[in-house]
Design an enzyme around this catalytic site. Structure first.
Site, PDB file in Angstrom:
ATOM      1  CD  GLU A   1     -10.544  -9.036  -0.475  1.00  0.00           C
ATOM      2  OE1 GLU A   1     -11.146  -8.973   0.517  1.00  0.00           O
ATOM      3  OE2 GLU A   1      -9.337  -8.696  -0.521  1.00  0.00           O
TER       4      GLU A   1
ATOM      5  NE  ARG B   1     -12.687  -7.018   1.673  1.00  0.00           N
ATOM      6  CZ  ARG B   1     -12.190  -5.879   2.030  1.00  0.00           C
ATOM      7  NH1 ARG B   1     -13.177  -5.157   2.678  1.00  0.00           N
ATOM      8  NH2 ARG B   1     -11.066  -6.011   1.609  1.00  0.00           N
TER       9      ARG B   1
ATOM     10  CG  ASP C   1      -2.519 -12.422   4.063  1.00  0.00           C
ATOM     11  OD1 ASP C   1      -2.911 -13.310   3.661  1.00  0.00           O
ATOM     12  OD2 ASP C   1      -2.882 -10.827   4.715  1.00  0.00           O
TER      13      ASP C   1
ATOM     14  CD  GLU D   1      -3.737  -7.138   9.002  1.00  0.00           C
ATOM     15  OE1 GLU D   1      -4.214  -5.547   8.932  1.00  0.00           O
ATOM     16  OE2 GLU D   1      -5.390  -7.156   8.052  1.00  0.00           O
TER      17      GLU D   1
ATOM     18  CB  THR E   1      -9.055 -14.068   7.275  1.00  0.00           C
ATOM     19  OG1 THR E   1      -8.371 -12.580   6.883  1.00  0.00           O
ATOM     20  CG2 THR E   1      -9.561 -13.601   6.167  1.00  0.00           C
TER      21      THR E   1
HETATM   22  C1  DMJ Z   1      -8.991  -7.886   5.562  1.00  0.00           C
HETATM   23  O1  DMJ Z   1      -9.891  -8.039   3.786  1.00  0.00           O
HETATM   24  C2  DMJ Z   1      -8.961  -9.149   6.260  1.00  0.00           C
HETATM   25  O2  DMJ Z   1      -8.093  -9.229   6.895  1.00  0.00           O
HETATM   26  C3  DMJ Z   1      -7.298 -10.081   5.105  1.00  0.00           C
HETATM   27  O3  DMJ Z   1      -7.411 -11.505   5.571  1.00  0.00           O
HETATM   28  C4  DMJ Z   1      -6.405  -8.795   4.876  1.00  0.00           C
HETATM   29  N1  DMJ Z   1      -7.266  -7.240   4.769  1.00  0.00           N
HETATM   30  C5  DMJ Z   1      -7.920  -6.984   4.926  1.00  0.00           C
HETATM   31  C6  DMJ Z   1      -7.333  -5.637   6.768  1.00  0.00           C
HETATM   32  O4  DMJ Z   1      -6.277  -5.423   6.765  1.00  0.00           O
END
Ligand code: DMJ
Length: 673
Positions: free
Chosen positions: A304, A308, A437, A573, A662
């Site tokens: 995370e 981020r 994912d 998403e 992501t």
């Molecule tokens: C985000 O932190 C990122 O996109 C992660 O890959 C999946 N979860 C959240 C958003 O849903």
């Protein structure tokens, strides 16, 4: 041998080729003689017996074949070279990658196998998805865009307040002293923002510094203005009640802390840049310069904080060229490195960034597969920028290791991996949702980031998509929506997380980068499903998880929602995939779908005093049960992708130059197309 072959030398008769034979070849005529010399002389006689026209035709044919030979040698040379590398040797011995079909065969010239599960799909379209009229072919300068100082509107509407503010911000901007450019305007530099010193190699420059796009700015349209307005509303809540903290709690007008690192603020930095919100950006920058301190005795989740914080800082550095963000990125990157000190080199999930210690969660020594395989884009980019290889080495090692592991099912990976043994655990469960994912997403994106050279990544990606087709794809009733379910010990479950809706966008990105057109077909089918996950629900917002009906029953919809799954966390998403689909097809329906979603967020999740909130019940429009939390990805991802979706400017984060991590933070492609 001709001793002196005077080809085309001055001949006795102008239209003949003169050849002088050596003395020993001239002797010995008569009787049967099969010597080489005799045969040559005989050929020569035959040649001389031909008419001038016949000889010209033959010579022309020889010349033509020679030219063809040279051309085909140069075009097949590259694949032959690439065939010598290890991963392709493996391909010869292992089953070939099904569905693999690249526009550029030099990358991975494996033959394409017939599709396993695509019989139901309509006729495949050409290799490349059709390009919309507004999309130009080929790369342009590696630069987000020049400063957009004039936010021009096409219509009046209720956005005039926003425009006034933007113009006001522009005026104030002009009065400031400057060194660092804000899309052509300026930002006062902080004393601590010295350029980075190189360590091992010469560091890369930020992409924004490399080239200036001189193109006229594309005017912002009404829908984009609505996104700006939504962002400002969310930001107001964050600023008023949660400034410098991780997440806004908009109902209680307070905040929640996860890592205590201003998560929302950092996640939102590049969104503000892209939306052109100078005033907000500058305020946030000041906080980063003066208050963001990583030397804290706090446990952070490696994944995370990488996607981020590290991702957000790196991307903001690239867009702004402001070295403050690179310095901060280096700081957090270094502090996360202890996570990789494990027996297997598979990183621990948690790191204490103040103490420099790392550990797995309390109840297990496992890490999540998606987490350890979705930090690569960021660490690789950090090495690229600093010249310090250690970041990239650590994350590349994880990918190489996972590439070799057993326990996959046609490229699909289990959800856990042990940090001691380095082996997958909890075998037999396969999903494209939570915990797996972004493994799939980052296979493709690392391959793109690195200039499409790392064949193992591509192999794993192509295999995995075939695994999805073989084991996880199904169609619902009554609308026959294609969806991605889950497999648990051989049993198929028609459950799909909203998280899986990243997949259409990723598939489309792969197709755009030359992978098989089947992927685009599948992307089109899946994005329709993801949209229906919103459209078939009472609030027009998707729940966290849906179950699809496999059998037609009167009065039943395709989408079923269990009480425990009916919350919505403002996730990105679907909007993310809509953005990719619109960029690559130009089909306006994707913009319209996104617009519907934005309106429903405004209707059911907007808190009047500032901010947006996640909700507990997407099935109850009269009381969606607000949860009192605005996730940082709403500003980092959801609104950013909305803004990009509504834009017709392909140079606003050009997908041939940038790859999104992501968490929607764009990072440069090292070798742009
Ligand atoms: C985000 O932190 C990122 O996109 C992660 O890959 C999946 N979860 C959240 C958003 O849903």
């Amino acid at each position: 041998m001709y001793s002196a072959a005077a080809v085309a030398a001055s001949p006795p008769r102008r239209d003949f080729i003169s050849v002088t034979l050596s003395p020993e070849e001239a002797v010995g005529a008569g009787g049967y003689n099969n010597s080489k010399a005799w045969r040559r002389r005989s050929c020569w006689r035959k040649w001389k017996q031909l008419s001038r026209l016949q000889r010209s035709v033959i010579l022309f044919l020889f010349a033509f074949l020679a030219v063809c030979g040279v051309i085909s040698y140069t075009s097949i040379g590259e694949p032959w070279k690439s065939l010598t590398n290890k991963s392709l040797d493996d391909l010869r011995t292992e089953p070939e990658i099904p569905g693999l079909k690249l526009a550029n065969p030099a990358v991975l010239p494996a033959p394409q196998k017939a599709d396993i599960n695509l019989g139901d799909y309509p006729e495949l379209s050409p290799q490349k998805p059709p390009r919309p009229p507004h999309v130009q072919r080929g790369p342009s300068n590696l630069q987000i865009k020049p400063p957009r100082r004039d936010v021009r509107l096409k219509t009046e509407h209720d956005t005039s307040r926003v425009v006034e503010k933007l113009l006001q911000a522009d005026k104030e901007e002009k009065t400031e002293k400057s060194i660092i450019s804000w899309r052509g305007a300026v930002i006062e530099p902080d004393q601590s923002t010295e350029p980075p010193s190189s360590k091992i190699k010469e560091p890369e420059k930020p992409s924004s510094v490399e080239a200036e796009d001189q193109k006229e700015p594309v005017p912002i349209n009404e829908r984009q203005m609505a996104v700006i307005e939504a962002f400002r509303h969310a930001w107001k809540g964050y600023k008023d009640f949660a400034w410098g903290h991780d997440e806004l709690k908009p109902l209680s007008k307070s905040y929640s802390e996860w890592f205590g690192l201003g998560l929302t603020l950092i996640d939102a930095l590049d969104t503000m840049w892209i939306l052109g919100l100078k005033e907000e950006f500058e305020e946030a920058r000041k906080w980063v310069a003066n208050d963001l301190v990583f030397d804290k005795n706090v446990d952070v989740n490696l994944f995370e904080s990488t996607i981020r914080i590290l991702g957000g800082l790196l991307s903001t550095y690239h867009l702004s060229g402001d070295s403050l963000f690179l310095e901060k990125a280096k700081d957090i990157g270094n502090r996360l490195m202890p996570a990789f000190k494990t027996p297997s080199k598979i990183p621990y999930s948690d790191v204490n960034i103040g103490r420099g210690t790392a550990h797995p969660p309390r109840w297990t020594s496992d890490s999540t597969v998606a987490e350890v395989t979705s930090i690569q884009l960021e660490f690789r980019e950090l090495s690229h920028l600093t010249g310090d290889e250690k970041f990239q080495k650590a994350v590349d090692e994880v990918m190489k290791h996972v590439h070799t592991l057993s326990g996959k099912n046609d490229g699909l990976v289990p959800m856990f991996i042990n940090t001691n043994s380095g082996q997958f655990t909890h075998l037999g469960v396969y999903t494209l949702g939570a915990r797996a994912d972004s493994y799939y997403e980052y296979l493709l994106k690392q391959w793109i980031q690195g200039g499409k050279k790392e064949n193992e990544l591509l192999e794993d990606y192509m295999r995995a998509i075939e695994g999805v087709k073989k084991h996880l794809l199904q169609r619902s009733q009554p609308k026959k929506l294609t969806f991605v379910g889950e497999l648990a010990h051989g049993h198929f479950s028609a459950k799909m997380d909203h998280l899986v809706c990243f997949l259409p966008g990723t598939l489309a990105l792969g197709a755009h980068n030359g992978l098989t057109a089947d992927h685009m077909k599948l992307a089109e089918a899946l994005i329709e499903t993801c949209y229906q996950m919103y459209a078939q629900v009472e609030t027009g917002l998707s729940p966290e998880i849906v179950h699809f009906n496999l059998h037609a029953q009167k009065g039943y919809k395709d989408v079923e929602i269990k009480p425990a799954d009916r919350h919505n966390l403002l996730r990105p998403e679907t909007v993310e995939s809509l953005f990719y689909m619109y960029r690559f097809t130009g089909d306006k329906k994707y913009q319209d779908w996104g617009w519907e979603i934005l309106q429903n967020f405004n209707k059911y999740t907007r808190v009047p005093t500032g901010g947006y909130t996640s909700i507990n019940n997407v099935q109850n429009p009269s009381n969606p049960e607000p949860r009192d939390k605005m996730e940082s990805f709403f500003l980092g991802e959801t609104l950013k992708y909305m803004f990009l979706l509504f834009s017709d400017d392909i140079d606003l984060i050009n997908l041939d130059k940038y790859v999104f991590n992501t968490e929607a933070h764009p990072l440069p492609i090292w070798v742009p197309a």
